[in-house]
Design a protein around this motif. Sequence first.
Motif, PDB file in Angstrom:
ATOM      1  N   SER A 194       0.826  -1.203   0.000  1.00  0.00           N
ATOM      2  CA  SER A 194       0.000   0.000   0.000  1.00  0.00           C
ATOM      3  C   SER A 194       0.862   1.256   0.000  1.00  0.00           C
ATOM      4  CB  SER A 194      -0.912  -0.011   1.231  1.00  0.00           C
ATOM      5  OG  SER A 194      -1.747   1.115   1.241  1.00  0.00           O
ATOM      6  N   GLY A 195       0.683   2.086  -1.022  1.00  0.00           N
ATOM      7  CA  GLY A 195       1.385   3.352  -1.115  1.00  0.00           C
ATOM      8  C   GLY A 195       2.823   3.263  -1.563  1.00  0.00           C
ATOM      9  N   ARG A 196       3.286   2.095  -2.001  1.00  0.00           N
ATOM     10  CA  ARG A 196       4.705   1.929  -2.303  1.00  0.00           C
ATOM     11  C   ARG A 196       5.046   2.031  -3.785  1.00  0.00           C
ATOM     12  NH1 ARG A 196       7.820   0.080   1.940  1.00  0.00           N
ATOM     13  NH2 ARG A 196       6.643  -0.472   3.798  1.00  0.00           N
ATOM     14  N   TRP A 206      -4.664   7.828  -5.352  1.00  0.00           N
ATOM     15  CA  TRP A 206      -3.989   7.140  -4.262  1.00  0.00           C
ATOM     16  C   TRP A 206      -2.507   7.487  -4.308  1.00  0.00           C
ATOM     17  CZ3 TRP A 206      -6.579   4.784  -8.250  1.00  0.00           C
ATOM     18  CH2 TRP A 206      -5.843   4.021  -9.158  1.00  0.00           C
ATOM     19  N   GLY A 227       1.484   7.666  -1.817  1.00  0.00           N
ATOM     20  CA  GLY A 227       2.283   7.231  -0.692  1.00  0.00           C
ATOM     21  C   GLY A 227       3.571   8.032  -0.640  1.00  0.00           C
ATOM     22  N   GLN A 233       6.627   4.815   6.263  1.00  0.00           N
ATOM     23  CA  GLN A 233       5.816   4.719   5.057  1.00  0.00           C
ATOM     24  C   GLN A 233       4.409   5.231   5.353  1.00  0.00           C
ATOM     25  OE1 GLN A 233       6.347   3.605   1.835  1.00  0.00           O
ATOM     26  NE2 GLN A 233       4.218   4.046   1.331  1.00  0.00           N
ATOM     27  N   SER A 242       0.559   6.002   3.453  1.00  0.00           N
ATOM     28  CA  SER A 242      -0.249   5.745   2.261  1.00  0.00           C
ATOM     29  C   SER A 242      -1.598   6.427   2.432  1.00  0.00           C
ATOM     30  CB  SER A 242      -0.453   4.240   2.033  1.00  0.00           C
ATOM     31  OG  SER A 242      -1.233   3.671   3.070  1.00  0.00           O
ATOM     32  N   GLN A 276       1.459   4.003   7.567  1.00  0.00           N
ATOM     33  CA  GLN A 276       1.445   2.575   7.274  1.00  0.00           C
ATOM     34  C   GLN A 276       2.463   1.807   8.109  1.00  0.00           C
ATOM     35  OE1 GLN A 276      -0.831   1.880   4.860  1.00  0.00           O
ATOM     36  NE2 GLN A 276      -0.648  -0.331   5.029  1.00  0.00           N
TER      37      GLN A 276
END
Length: 1001
Positions: A142-144, A848, A850, A865, A867, A937
């Motif tokens: 997620s968000g990477r 979306w 991140g 991290q 997100s 995150q």
Amino acid sequence: MKKMETKFAFFLFCLIFMTAGNLNASVSHLDGVVVNEKHQQISGALITYGDEHTVTDEYGRFKIEIEPDIGLFSVSKPGFHPVTILPNAFKNDTVILYQAIHEKVKLLGQVKSIGEISEAVSFITGGKMENLPGTNRLNLLSGRLPGLLVMQTDGQPGWENSTVSVRGMNTFGNMITNPTILLDGHEADISQLDAYDIESITVLKDAASTAMYGLRAANGIILINTKRGKKGNVKVSLNSQTSVLKPGDFPKMLDAADFAELYNEAAVNDGLAAVYSQSDIEKYRNGSDPIGYPNNDYLGDYFSESSVLTRNNLNISGGDDIVLYHVSLGHTSSSGLLNTADENKYNTNTAFEAFNIHANADVKVNDRLTIFADIKAKKEKVTMPGAYDSDGVSKIIEGVLGTPSNAYPIFLTSDSLGGTSDYRNNIYGQLNRGGYSFWERHYLSALVDFKYNLNFLKGLSFIGSAGYNDYGNHVIKRTKTFAVYENQDNGDGTTTINKIGDDTPMTNTSSKSNMVRFYHGELGFSFSKVLENSTIDANLLVESRMTERDITRIPHWTQGVKGFVDYSLNSKYLARFAFAYQGSEQFPKDSRYGFFPGLSLGWIMSNEDFLKNNEWISYLKFRASAGITGMDFNSFFSDAYFAYIDQFSEGGSYPFGTSLGNSANRFSEQADANDLLTWAKSKKLDIGIDVAILGNKLSLTADYFFERTEDLLVGGTPGILGTTYLYPEGIAENKGIEGALTWKQKVGSDFEYFLSANATHAKNKIIAQNEEIREYDWQYRTGHEIGALFGYQFDGFFTENDISSYPDQSTIGDVIPGSLRYKDLNGDDIIDERDISYLGNGGFPELWYGFSGGFISKGFDFNFQFSGVANRTIHYNGNLAYAINNGIGSATEWHLERWQPGDGQNATYPSVSLSKFQNNKVTSSFWMEDAGFLRLQSVELGYTLPKILAKKIGLDKLRLFVSGNNLMTWSNIEWIDPAGNSNGTGYPVAKIFTGGVNLTF
């Protein structure tokens, strides 16, 4: 040991002698020379003897680290991968460093360097996620990565469900809407995967990168590659971690006193008498009579404040020129989420346990033949109270949300459970006296690849692959019922205890479901050739894939031919053509096969002479791709299953013969043959740029993409046919931009940090869907997003004196002062379905993103991290939204904000009612809320023991770490987790605190 030290000292002496002088003089010999544009060569590298030492050239571009006590030294440069070298491997004063842009990435059917890719792909190494806790590996992404949306919607270990998408939504109707997920090139259930087995994850996003997967490519592909053995001595790694999980916020339920007051108000609003006296309410409040006036906190008392999750992994790898091997063993367990009693000999908590094994080997049979073998297996088990439910604890939460805090005393007597005819599911009884169930899943995967080099043409190989995946669910239910007891007031000052239900013995049933098998085989040729100024890589394969699910439907096959040709000229100009010619037995015979091409072009401008020696621009590449990908329908759950054939079913009977009572079985037509069936076709365009500047400190990648998907199967049940009929008339468009920006820098000799951000904006629209003709333009779903919300537009609250002056809403339900009123869009003074219009884009986000950062210094490493998602809405419903639902439901703190006489339009919730609330329940803009959120995150802090000290205790590596996950969430959503179920029944995404160790020896 002394001999080794002597050799090393002699080696250092020779090096120092060859550098002809002192340290300062040696710096001038660190000259960079480009070789074949693929690596950097350093001549005259300096080694000094003594403590660890660092030497850089005047630009800080090269770095040499010496650890003479170990006999190692390393050379590195920002933007390049460091090289660690043993003294006896250092020859001719030359060290090779490979640029980060030449890191290898696994794609469909090939491995390429990042810098040579002209397709739109995103890539991440498994090492960045392996220590993160949890059981669903996809949630860690997620968000990477730009273009990849992963939004976790559930926090229960063993479930941890999520929304996953590549570049948003571009299919709907009866088509598959999820991206295809491949594990080592084969379709598989990735829930079986251990995080420490992941080597890398590649997201394929455009037509050129996905075309080879034919009928399953339109929604993008997530390619997960597992670790394999590497040449060297046996390497053993042990990874262990323990996590404490604290659930996020549950809905805030009213206590018994506040509920009683609200219930009285609802009764009065309906013209009824109040049910609870002030004396009753006071007893609820002071707790003086917990049997007659209970005040339960179901969520607080029966859901644990924390649970424990442990993960352990042991892997062994190594090999030589003949055999490379990798073996991994994993174990994960969770203690459970509920507060259960110990009155049983069996566990009724929501415990989770999983065992993994993964082994592979690369065997070089001879100079021409290499075989790659892989096997994976997993067994997992989830236990829960009472009858198994595929939604986990959601059903329990749903029941709690529908039960007032004063519904019953948990125990009427010391061992008799409280309850009523309306509330028979005493929560203590559910958790402890309803028996238990457990869900098991087995998983087995076996893969074999081979490569046989053909002598008659250098670079030509005969290749093949065969894969088998099998998994299935086994549910065992050992359940029983329990009686509850109620004190009934006889009206004369006495009470009678009524028994409701019975205590029954345990029953035992079992069932199997979701039994899935995948077979995948391909055979063909590969060709790779390096010419004087160019390279060429090509594959041509025949392929067959089969999916089998349970025994209710015959297996689904796809087969065809696929291939690609990659060409690079002067390491500047890149071209790729990929294709699949693939068909399925689900389509009519005369139109069973489709052709799916993809083309990409790239230009590495930084390798042109006019930019090659530019000190600002390290790397600059432009790329573009276009093509057509396909998407099948889900043949196991769709009405399109073999729909091109007339279908009949057996059922009922009709009179037959001359004798009275004789009959014969009857067959009836279920569906008329539909020869219009076909696959969806997604036409894709991508334009991108990759840039690295300032000595590779700052890097940027950005893409614009456009997708138009046609021939989506839509339809319904036309009255003239009386059966479902699907038409390939659906069209959707999806377009957007995505990008990632990263800054990496070394400060001094022992501090390195990075900052990174990525974002994706994707906007989809339904162009056509064979929609019925509607009376008004605002009623059409076509032209809006896939999954858009439609309903009534909130127009304020009815007040005490204005009900008769507004359009009639009686077709929806009765209204009272404080009820929601809606806009009359067509002006006919009646609120009905003609006034339903577009409200918002639903729960799928349009944006979306991140961002992350971290540093490494003196053995310490730290990273974080974030997100987030934006441009999404949810629509509250169910017991979470509706106070005292159907007259017997519960209430939350939100419901205290209800409309009351004199509030006018200042309330934030409608007036409460026991029987006149139906008008408020229809889908409307009142219940909608912006559901964007930003989540912290993960945060991780680690310390790695210096190699010298690790060696002294017999280890190659010792790293200790602590981390936190899902620590904070910022959102407008107040009552539930913003990514969870809009009715509040999902288990909230948990905060996770972890400590662990990584050992290598």
